[in-house]
Design a protein around this motif. Sequence first.
Motif, PDB file in Angstrom:
ATOM      1  N   ASN A  70      67.880   4.467 -51.203  1.00  0.00           N
ATOM      2  CA  ASN A  70      66.435   4.405 -51.374  1.00  0.00           C
ATOM      3  C   ASN A  70      65.996   2.979 -51.677  1.00  0.00           C
ATOM      4  OD1 ASN A  70      66.047   7.185 -51.067  1.00  0.00           O
ATOM      5  ND2 ASN A  70      66.574   7.571 -53.216  1.00  0.00           N
ATOM      6  N   TYR A  71      65.025   2.534 -50.956  1.00  0.00           N
ATOM      7  CA  TYR A  71      64.469   1.209 -51.177  1.00  0.00           C
ATOM      8  C   TYR A  71      63.045   1.365 -51.721  1.00  0.00           C
ATOM      9  CZ  TYR A  71      68.311  -0.612 -48.417  1.00  0.00           C
ATOM     10  OH  TYR A  71      69.558  -0.926 -47.947  1.00  0.00           O
ATOM     11  N   ARG A  72      62.742   0.618 -52.725  1.00  0.00           N
ATOM     12  CA  ARG A  72      61.402   0.662 -53.298  1.00  0.00           C
ATOM     13  C   ARG A  72      60.739  -0.692 -53.134  1.00  0.00           C
ATOM     14  NH1 ARG A  72      59.712   1.659 -59.630  1.00  0.00           N
ATOM     15  NH2 ARG A  72      57.455   1.711 -59.296  1.00  0.00           N
ATOM     16  N   TYR A  73      59.631  -0.689 -52.432  1.00  0.00           N
ATOM     17  CA  TYR A  73      58.906  -1.940 -52.203  1.00  0.00           C
ATOM     18  C   TYR A  73      57.944  -2.170 -53.357  1.00  0.00           C
ATOM     19  CZ  TYR A  73      55.509  -5.207 -50.266  1.00  0.00           C
ATOM     20  OH  TYR A  73      54.661  -6.273 -50.089  1.00  0.00           O
ATOM     21  N   GLN A  74      58.039  -3.332 -53.958  1.00  0.00           N
ATOM     22  CA  GLN A  74      57.120  -3.706 -55.017  1.00  0.00           C
ATOM     23  C   GLN A  74      56.179  -4.800 -54.516  1.00  0.00           C
ATOM     24  OE1 GLN A  74      59.581  -4.743 -58.403  1.00  0.00           O
ATOM     25  NE2 GLN A  74      59.308  -2.709 -59.266  1.00  0.00           N
ATOM     26  N   ARG A  75      54.896  -4.451 -54.422  1.00  0.00           N
ATOM     27  CA  ARG A  75      53.911  -5.413 -53.949  1.00  0.00           C
ATOM     28  C   ARG A  75      53.589  -6.377 -55.070  1.00  0.00           C
ATOM     29  NH1 ARG A  75      48.476  -6.015 -54.347  1.00  0.00           N
ATOM     30  NH2 ARG A  75      47.366  -6.948 -52.583  1.00  0.00           N
ATOM     31  N   ARG A  76      53.534  -7.653 -54.758  1.00  0.00           N
ATOM     32  CA  ARG A  76      53.188  -8.674 -55.740  1.00  0.00           C
ATOM     33  C   ARG A  76      52.018  -9.499 -55.224  1.00  0.00           C
ATOM     34  NH1 ARG A  76      56.858  -9.343 -59.793  1.00  0.00           N
ATOM     35  NH2 ARG A  76      58.911  -8.393 -59.513  1.00  0.00           N
ATOM     36  N   TYR A  77      50.989  -9.601 -56.052  1.00  0.00           N
ATOM     37  CA  TYR A  77      49.859 -10.439 -55.682  1.00  0.00           C
ATOM     38  C   TYR A  77      50.290 -11.898 -55.755  1.00  0.00           C
ATOM     39  CZ  TYR A  77      45.333 -12.703 -55.702  1.00  0.00           C
ATOM     40  OH  TYR A  77      44.269 -13.512 -55.397  1.00  0.00           O
ATOM     41  N   ALA A  78      49.995 -12.648 -54.696  1.00  0.00           N
ATOM     42  CA  ALA A  78      50.451 -14.041 -54.640  1.00  0.00           C
ATOM     43  C   ALA A  78      49.317 -15.020 -54.380  1.00  0.00           C
ATOM     44  CB  ALA A  78      51.508 -14.186 -53.547  1.00  0.00           C
ATOM     45  N   GLY A  79      48.091 -14.553 -54.462  1.00  0.00           N
ATOM     46  CA  GLY A  79      46.956 -15.428 -54.192  1.00  0.00           C
ATOM     47  C   GLY A  79      46.430 -16.109 -55.436  1.00  0.00           C
ATOM     48  N   PRO A  80      45.303 -16.746 -55.325  1.00  0.00           N
ATOM     49  CA  PRO A  80      44.704 -17.433 -56.476  1.00  0.00           C
ATOM     50  C   PRO A  80      44.028 -16.444 -57.417  1.00  0.00           C
ATOM     51  CG  PRO A  80      43.251 -17.602 -54.596  1.00  0.00           C
ATOM     52  CD  PRO A  80      44.501 -16.912 -54.096  1.00  0.00           C
ATOM     53  N   LEU A  81      43.761 -16.891 -58.616  1.00  0.00           N
ATOM     54  CA  LEU A  81      42.927 -16.095 -59.511  1.00  0.00           C
ATOM     55  C   LEU A  81      41.529 -15.945 -58.908  1.00  0.00           C
ATOM     56  CD1 LEU A  81      43.912 -17.518 -63.009  1.00  0.00           C
ATOM     57  CD2 LEU A  81      44.414 -15.238 -62.123  1.00  0.00           C
ATOM     58  N   GLN A  82      40.921 -14.800 -59.169  1.00  0.00           N
ATOM     59  CA  GLN A  82      39.599 -14.526 -58.603  1.00  0.00           C
ATOM     60  C   GLN A  82      38.502 -14.391 -59.660  1.00  0.00           C
ATOM     61  OE1 GLN A  82      39.771 -11.228 -55.770  1.00  0.00           O
ATOM     62  NE2 GLN A  82      41.910 -11.712 -55.319  1.00  0.00           N
ATOM     63  N   ALA A  83      38.876 -14.005 -60.887  1.00  0.00           N
ATOM     64  CA  ALA A  83      37.843 -13.768 -61.899  1.00  0.00           C
ATOM     65  C   ALA A  83      38.394 -13.973 -63.301  1.00  0.00           C
ATOM     66  CB  ALA A  83      37.286 -12.355 -61.774  1.00  0.00           C
ATOM     67  N   VAL A  84      37.517 -14.410 -64.175  1.00  0.00           N
ATOM     68  CA  VAL A  84      37.796 -14.446 -65.611  1.00  0.00           C
ATOM     69  C   VAL A  84      36.737 -13.570 -66.277  1.00  0.00           C
ATOM     70  CG1 VAL A  84      38.033 -15.848 -67.683  1.00  0.00           C
ATOM     71  CG2 VAL A  84      38.753 -16.760 -65.463  1.00  0.00           C
ATOM     72  N   ILE A  85      37.198 -12.656 -67.106  1.00  0.00           N
ATOM     73  CA  ILE A  85      36.304 -11.695 -67.760  1.00  0.00           C
ATOM     74  C   ILE A  85      36.297 -11.993 -69.253  1.00  0.00           C
ATOM     75  CG2 ILE A  85      35.825  -9.255 -68.180  1.00  0.00           C
ATOM     76  CD1 ILE A  85      37.474  -8.726 -65.557  1.00  0.00           C
ATOM     77  N   PHE A  86      35.155 -12.377 -69.758  1.00  0.00           N
ATOM     78  CA  PHE A  86      35.028 -12.815 -71.138  1.00  0.00           C
ATOM     79  C   PHE A  86      34.427 -11.737 -72.029  1.00  0.00           C
ATOM     80  CE2 PHE A  86      34.751 -16.863 -68.776  1.00  0.00           C
ATOM     81  CZ  PHE A  86      35.652 -17.643 -69.495  1.00  0.00           C
ATOM     82  N   ASP A  87      34.894 -11.703 -73.260  1.00  0.00           N
ATOM     83  CA  ASP A  87      34.167 -11.047 -74.332  1.00  0.00           C
ATOM     84  C   ASP A  87      32.954 -11.923 -74.648  1.00  0.00           C
ATOM     85  OD1 ASP A  87      33.721  -9.322 -76.630  1.00  0.00           O
ATOM     86  OD2 ASP A  87      34.578 -10.918 -77.852  1.00  0.00           O
ATOM     87  N   TRP A  88      32.113 -11.488 -75.565  1.00  0.00           N
ATOM     88  CA  TRP A  88      30.942 -12.273 -75.950  1.00  0.00           C
ATOM     89  C   TRP A  88      31.107 -12.906 -77.335  1.00  0.00           C
ATOM     90  CZ3 TRP A  88      26.082 -13.197 -73.495  1.00  0.00           C
ATOM     91  CH2 TRP A  88      26.025 -12.732 -72.170  1.00  0.00           C
ATOM     92  N   ALA A  89      30.848 -12.167 -78.406  1.00  0.00           N
ATOM     93  CA  ALA A  89      30.885 -12.751 -79.753  1.00  0.00           C
ATOM     94  C   ALA A  89      32.287 -13.226 -80.113  1.00  0.00           C
ATOM     95  CB  ALA A  89      30.404 -11.729 -80.786  1.00  0.00           C
ATOM     96  N   GLY A  90      32.374 -14.479 -80.566  1.00  0.00           N
ATOM     97  CA  GLY A  90      33.655 -15.068 -80.935  1.00  0.00           C
ATOM     98  C   GLY A  90      34.414 -15.642 -79.762  1.00  0.00           C
ATOM     99  N   THR A  91      33.866 -15.469 -78.562  1.00  0.00           N
ATOM    100  CA  THR A  91      34.548 -15.916 -77.344  1.00  0.00           C
ATOM    101  C   THR A  91      33.718 -16.945 -76.594  1.00  0.00           C
ATOM    102  OG1 THR A  91      35.750 -13.821 -77.139  1.00  0.00           O
ATOM    103  CG2 THR A  91      35.534 -15.146 -75.141  1.00  0.00           C
ATOM    104  N   VAL A  92      32.507 -16.569 -76.205  1.00  0.00           N
ATOM    105  CA  VAL A  92      31.593 -17.489 -75.515  1.00  0.00           C
ATOM    106  C   VAL A  92      30.440 -17.895 -76.436  1.00  0.00           C
ATOM    107  CG1 VAL A  92      30.086 -17.808 -73.518  1.00  0.00           C
ATOM    108  CG2 VAL A  92      32.192 -16.497 -73.277  1.00  0.00           C
ATOM    109  N   VAL A  93      29.987 -16.960 -77.243  1.00  0.00           N
ATOM    110  CA  VAL A  93      28.911 -17.228 -78.204  1.00  0.00           C
ATOM    111  C   VAL A  93      29.381 -16.853 -79.607  1.00  0.00           C
ATOM    112  CG1 VAL A  93      27.125 -16.789 -76.473  1.00  0.00           C
ATOM    113  CG2 VAL A  93      27.884 -14.916 -77.947  1.00  0.00           C
ATOM    114  N   ASP A  94      28.624 -17.279 -80.619  1.00  0.00           N
ATOM    115  CA  ASP A  94      28.822 -16.825 -81.992  1.00  0.00           C
ATOM    116  C   ASP A  94      30.204 -17.203 -82.533  1.00  0.00           C
ATOM    117  OD1 ASP A  94      28.680 -15.571 -84.443  1.00  0.00           O
ATOM    118  OD2 ASP A  94      28.493 -13.536 -83.636  1.00  0.00           O
TER     119      ASP A  94
END
Length: 277
Positions: free
Chosen positions: A2-26
């Motif tokens: 049995n062979y199991r193919y594991q897909r790996r993402y190899a492209g660039p980053l696409q998004a950064v997801i931020f919290d708000w308080a203590g992260t970007v503001v406040d």
Amino acid sequence: MNYRYQRRYAGPLQAVIFDWAGTVVDFGSFAPTQVLIDAFAGFGIDISLAEARVPMGLAKWDHIRALGDMPQVSARWQAKFGREMTDRDVDAIYEAFMPLQVAKVGQYSHLIAGALDAIAALRERGLKIGSCTGYPRVVMNALTDIAAERGYAPDCIVATDDLKPGGRPGPWMVLHNVIELGVSDVAASVKVDDTVPGIDEGLAAGMWTVGLSASGNEVGLTAEEWAALTPVAQAIKRAVAEKKLYQAGAHYVIDTIADLLPVIVDIEARIARGERP
């Protein structure tokens, strides 16, 4: 065989997801904590700032419930009312909390130094900017306009009560960002947060995670208070925050959003080498 193919993402980053308080503001995340203290005080219950910070990152109703479940807070509640705090009591505190939070969120939510430059640099690299928060939508409606006036307007904003499954530490808010931003693979996303539930959220979604120590809830100082510390005192407080965030599983921990760009470069190098979060 049995062979199991594991897909790996190899492209660039696409998004950064931020919290708000203590992260970007406040810086220090005071808007949620101080207003919770005020809300409990309205019921004759004293909550310390340190206690208010313990459940940070959760949805605010859950935050109040978690505070009420803390043994020392529960003991105060029982001494005052002769019974344990019920969900109906949580509802009452939440209803008192919400107008206070809406009224005061702008007072605390100034942009953290370096935030606009860091976000501009991310956009120059082609990254989309997402966001999610422990604040409910009614607070975010106020904060979104305030932040935009101050120069910050992410591509996606998800409040903790926007989705039926709930908020942190589940992955739903960041996954909604993935959908709204059109990100093709969760491994092409980075979650940036100053709390353990926020790191849990990113990990649950299969993302890279970056914790923030100095600007966030774990250190819990204003920018001025942090700057006034000696380097040794800063190192001591930073080490405590870093340990907690790394133990939660953060891939990186940095002082503030201003230090993010080198981390983004390193993550993209790791993806190119075939690594996944």
